[in-house]
Scaffold this active site. Sequence first.
Site, PDB file in Angstrom:
ATOM      1  N   ASP A  30       0.831  -1.215   0.000  1.00 39.38           N
ATOM      2  CA  ASP A  30       0.000   0.000   0.000  1.00 39.38           C
ATOM      3  C   ASP A  30       0.863   1.263   0.000  1.00 39.38           C
ATOM      4  O   ASP A  30       2.001   1.245   0.455  1.00 39.38           O
ATOM      5  CB  ASP A  30      -0.916  -0.037   1.237  1.00 39.38           C
ATOM      6  N   HIS A  47       2.683   3.402  -8.844  1.00 41.83           N
ATOM      7  CA  HIS A  47       2.397   1.999  -9.175  1.00 41.83           C
ATOM      8  C   HIS A  47       3.553   1.392  -9.972  1.00 41.83           C
ATOM      9  O   HIS A  47       3.927   0.237  -9.775  1.00 41.83           O
ATOM     10  CB  HIS A  47       1.103   1.884  -9.987  1.00 41.83           C
ATOM     11  N   LEU A 141      10.963 -20.209  -4.753  1.00 45.55           N
ATOM     12  CA  LEU A 141       9.927 -19.389  -4.133  1.00 45.55           C
ATOM     13  C   LEU A 141       8.558 -19.671  -4.760  1.00 45.55           C
ATOM     14  O   LEU A 141       8.425 -19.729  -5.986  1.00 45.55           O
ATOM     15  CB  LEU A 141      10.277 -17.901  -4.310  1.00 45.55           C
TER      16      LEU A 141
HETATM   17  C1  IPE Z   1      -5.530  -2.660  -0.544  1.00 51.03           C
HETATM   18  O1  IPE Z   1      -5.156  -1.335  -0.629  1.00 51.03           O
HETATM   19  C2  IPE Z   1      -5.430  -3.301  -1.883  1.00 51.03           C
HETATM   20  C3  IPE Z   1      -4.081  -3.378  -2.441  1.00 51.03           C
HETATM   21  C4  IPE Z   1      -2.960  -3.043  -1.868  1.00 51.03           C
HETATM   22  C5  IPE Z   1      -4.027  -3.927  -3.752  1.00 51.03           C
HETATM   23  P1  IPE Z   1      -6.246  -0.176  -0.779  1.00 51.03           P
HETATM   24  O2  IPE Z   1      -5.463   1.094  -0.824  1.00 51.03           O
HETATM   25  O3  IPE Z   1      -7.142  -0.440  -1.917  1.00 51.03           O
HETATM   26  O4  IPE Z   1      -7.076  -0.317   0.566  1.00 51.03           O
HETATM   27  P2  IPE Z   1      -7.929   0.750   1.360  1.00 51.03           P
HETATM   28  O5  IPE Z   1      -8.890   1.359   0.375  1.00 51.03           O
HETATM   29  O6  IPE Z   1      -6.987   1.755   1.900  1.00 51.03           O
HETATM   30  O7  IPE Z   1      -8.599  -0.032   2.435  1.00 51.03           O
HETATM   31  C1  IPE Z   2      -1.467   0.261  -3.455  1.00 46.17           C
HETATM   32  O1  IPE Z   2      -1.230   1.634  -3.422  1.00 46.17           O
HETATM   33  C2  IPE Z   2      -1.672  -0.272  -4.854  1.00 46.17           C
HETATM   34  C3  IPE Z   2      -3.070  -0.576  -5.209  1.00 46.17           C
HETATM   35  C4  IPE Z   2      -4.071  -0.553  -4.389  1.00 46.17           C
HETATM   36  C5  IPE Z   2      -3.321  -0.938  -6.578  1.00 46.17           C
HETATM   37  P1  IPE Z   2      -2.417   2.658  -3.443  1.00 46.17           P
HETATM   38  O2  IPE Z   2      -2.772   2.955  -4.860  1.00 46.17           O
HETATM   39  O3  IPE Z   2      -3.536   2.200  -2.601  1.00 46.17           O
HETATM   40  O4  IPE Z   2      -1.753   3.955  -2.804  1.00 46.17           O
HETATM   41  P2  IPE Z   2      -2.406   4.891  -1.710  1.00 46.17           P
HETATM   42  O5  IPE Z   2      -2.794   4.017  -0.572  1.00 46.17           O
HETATM   43  O6  IPE Z   2      -3.566   5.561  -2.348  1.00 46.17           O
HETATM   44  O7  IPE Z   2      -1.303   5.831  -1.366  1.00 46.17           O
HETATM   45 MG    MG Z   3      -4.026   2.394  -0.656  1.00 53.30          MG
END
Ligand code: IPE
Ligand code: IPE
Ligand code: MG
Length: 252
Positions: A30, A47, A141
């Site tokens: 995240d 990303h 892995l």
């Molecule tokens: C969880 O992250 C999903 C991934 C890392 C792919 P999100 O950023 O979508 O989760 P929330 O919305 O903060 O709960």
């Molecule tokens: C995690 O990073 C990747 C996905 C959920 C695809 P985020 O895109 O959720 O990044 P934040 O949490 O908004 O910073």
């Molecule tokens: Mg996120």
Amino acid sequence: MAQAMSFSEKGEKMELSQLKIPTHVSIIMDGNGRWAKSKGMPRTYGHSKGADVLMDICEDADALGIKYLTVYAFSTENWSRPETEVKTLMFLFRKYIKICYGKAMSNNTRVRVIGDKTGLAEDLRESIRVLEEDTAKNTGLQFQIAINYGSRDEMLRGMRRMMQDYKEGKFALEDVDESHFSSYLDTDGIPDPDLMIRTSGEQRLSNYLMWQHAYSEFYFTDVPWPKFDKAELVKALEAYTSRDRRYGKVKA
Ligand code: IPE
Ligand code: IPE
Ligand code: MG
């Protein structure tokens, strides 16, 4: 070795050789978007950087002796993001699956994608199919990528298949125990995660492996995923090493 000695959660000095290595580590990667924004860049830049970090972490996890690594790349809820972000993520998955193929073949890595593949574009599904098939016998892995994954969705899909099998007389009600139900999940045959790491400060599961994480240790770090590296992984392993897993029992 930059990190030969450091401190555990309890502040004890610990050497790499003293680390308890979990069999299965799961990660909620995240913070890509917030990290990019803090640099004045579009979320999609985060990303792209995050995908590079994942390649390195796979190799680091393998080198540290972790046998299973499962990462959350795209949730069933992530479809509700802006269309341009979703499109970029799908473009990155296509690119990543191709690079992953070469890396997995040379590193003896087995790759599986968990989640509802029927929700993915045909060409992406096809490259995932080839990647899974061609790496199926690799013994290094065991790497799982969760794409279009949601724990509730996974359990419902599993439940539907299970009810169908029941209707067809394939098992009796008495046969339904934890391992029987587990066999209907996308993670069939994969042990439950021992350690779950979530980057970037949030302390929630966000619909990730809710059944499988029943007894996992959780480690949260403020470090955003694009800044996560081997040293951060080692910190998580140190925290894990100092945990006392009781599974409901009284400490011996
Ligand atoms: C969880 O992250 C999903 C991934 C890392 C792919 P999100 O950023 O979508 O989760 P929330 O919305 O903060 O709960
Ligand atoms: C995690 O990073 C990747 C996905 C959920 C695809 P985020 O895109 O959720 O990044 P934040 O949490 O908004 O910073
Ligand atoms: Mg996120």
